[in-house]
Design a protein around this motif. Structure first.
Motif, short mmCIF file in Angstrom:
data_model
loop_
_atom_site.label_atom_id
_atom_site.label_comp_id
_atom_site.label_asym_id
_atom_site.label_seq_id
_atom_site.Cartn_x
_atom_site.Cartn_y
_atom_site.Cartn_z
N ASP A 1 2.14 2.30 -3.24
CA ASP A 1 1.12 2.90 -4.09
C ASP A 1 0.67 4.26 -3.59
OD1 ASP A 1 0.94 1.15 -6.17
OD2 ASP A 1 -0.79 0.05 -5.43
N GLU B 1 -12.62 -2.11 -0.14
CA GLU B 1 -11.21 -2.19 0.25
C GLU B 1 -11.03 -3.10 1.46
OE1 GLU B 1 -8.04 1.24 0.33
OE2 GLU B 1 -9.01 1.13 2.30
N ALA C 1 1.13 3.87 4.17
CA ALA C 1 0.64 2.85 5.09
C ALA C 1 1.76 2.27 5.95
CB ALA C 1 -0.04 1.72 4.32
N LEU D 1 0.83 -1.21 0.00
CA LEU D 1 0.00 0.00 0.00
C LEU D 1 0.86 1.26 0.00
CD1 LEU D 1 -2.68 -1.16 2.60
CD2 LEU D 1 -3.17 -0.54 0.22
N TYR E 1 -0.25 5.17 -0.36
CA TYR E 1 -1.22 5.23 0.73
C TYR E 1 -0.58 5.61 2.06
CZ TYR E 1 -4.80 3.00 -2.18
OH TYR E 1 -5.72 2.73 -3.17
N HIS F 1 -2.99 8.18 4.05
CA HIS F 1 -3.47 8.89 2.87
C HIS F 1 -4.47 8.02 2.14
CE1 HIS F 1 -3.68 11.34 -0.71
NE2 HIS F 1 -3.28 10.32 -1.47
N CYS F 2 -5.55 8.63 1.64
CA CYS F 2 -6.55 7.90 0.87
C CYS F 2 -6.87 8.71 -0.38
CB CYS F 2 -7.82 7.69 1.70
SG CYS F 2 -9.15 6.87 0.76
N GLN G 1 -3.42 3.64 7.27
CA GLN G 1 -3.21 4.33 6.00
C GLN G 1 -3.38 5.82 6.25
OE1 GLN G 1 -6.23 1.25 4.76
NE2 GLN G 1 -5.64 2.06 2.75
N CYS H 1 -6.93 6.04 8.22
CA CYS H 1 -7.73 4.82 8.08
C CYS H 1 -7.04 3.71 8.87
CB CYS H 1 -7.84 4.40 6.61
SG CYS H 1 -8.77 5.54 5.58
#
Length: 235
Positions: A141, A186, A145, A138, A143, A169-170, A167, A211
């Motif tokens: 990519d 998700e 995380a 994640l 996120y 960032h979303c 996480q 998150c």
């Protein structure tokens, strides 16, 4: 972006053209170099743009090479709102024409690609390191995380009771405020990848700062859920 219109033009031009110099910006925007530099200084202070070194192959005459300016990840995120508005409008139309079931189907299809890409890395990791492997995938990519052990006590023999997958960032946080199906899809993917029940404790979409998903230690695996690709094949 919370900045005046000229500064917004400067930032958008940097975003659209890629790393560029103050002189090139001034020429493109029809502004004086001094005016452009003032706006760039403000964008730098706000963390929306950053300075980069010119390529080693770049050649100039005498003197110090011109500084290059590029949009940061934070700056790029400030422009995502335009795409959020478009995505939200599209999902509203989908909900009106196909119902919330259609939104849910879209959400599951959206995360199917993530599931397919993450599965090899997660399954290759030892069982007690799979949450960390998912967090790393994640993070790669964008996120932001991370995973950490959480909870301990006499009943757990002093051992953590599970892991928290966080996480910070979303990319669809704004849209998920209106369409929680995105978060639900998700979470379902996390459960399938980790082979166990997981619990979403907090979401950026609901106004939380991060998150957070709880993954219990040693929990019984969930009933095997068909992967998205399997489901599609059966349709």
């Amino acid at each position: 972006m919370g900045i005046n219109r000229t500064r917004d033009r400067v930032a958008r031009t940097v975003l659209e053209t890629g790393p560029t110099t103050a002189a090139a910006l001034a020429q493109a925007l029809g502004l004086t170099p001094a005016a452009v530099r003032r706006h760039l200084d403000a964008l730098l202070a706000a963390g929306l743009v950053e300075e980069r070194e010119p390529r080693a192959t770049a050649t100039r005459g005498r003197g110090r090479p011109a500084r290059l300016f590029a949009v940061t990840d934070t700056g790029r995120d400030t422009f995502d709102q335009d795409y959020d508005d478009l995505a939200a409008s599209a999902l509203r139309f989908l909900a009106e024409t196909g119902g919330r079931e259609a939104v849910g189907a879209f959400a599951r299809q959206r995360v199917a690609e993530l599931e397919a890409r993450y599965r090899p890395a997660v399954e290759a990791a030892p069982a007690d390191e799979r949450v960390g492997a998912l967090a790393a995938a994640l993070a790669a990519d964008g996120y932001a995380a991370a995973a950490r052990p959480t909870g301990s006590g006499p009943d757990a023999g002093g051992q953590p009771t599970g892991h928290q997958l966080c996480q910070h960032h979303c990319p669809v946080g704004h849209v998920a405020e209106e369409f929680p199906e995105l978060c639900e899809a998700e979470t379902e993917v996390f459960a399938r990848l980790l082979g166990t029940h997981v619990q979403r404790l907090a979401t950026i979409a609901h106004g939380d700062g991060v998150c957070t998903t709880f993954v219990p230690r040693g929990a019984a695996p969930t009933a095997t859920a068909p992967r998205t690709s399997d489901t599609e094949e059966s349709l």
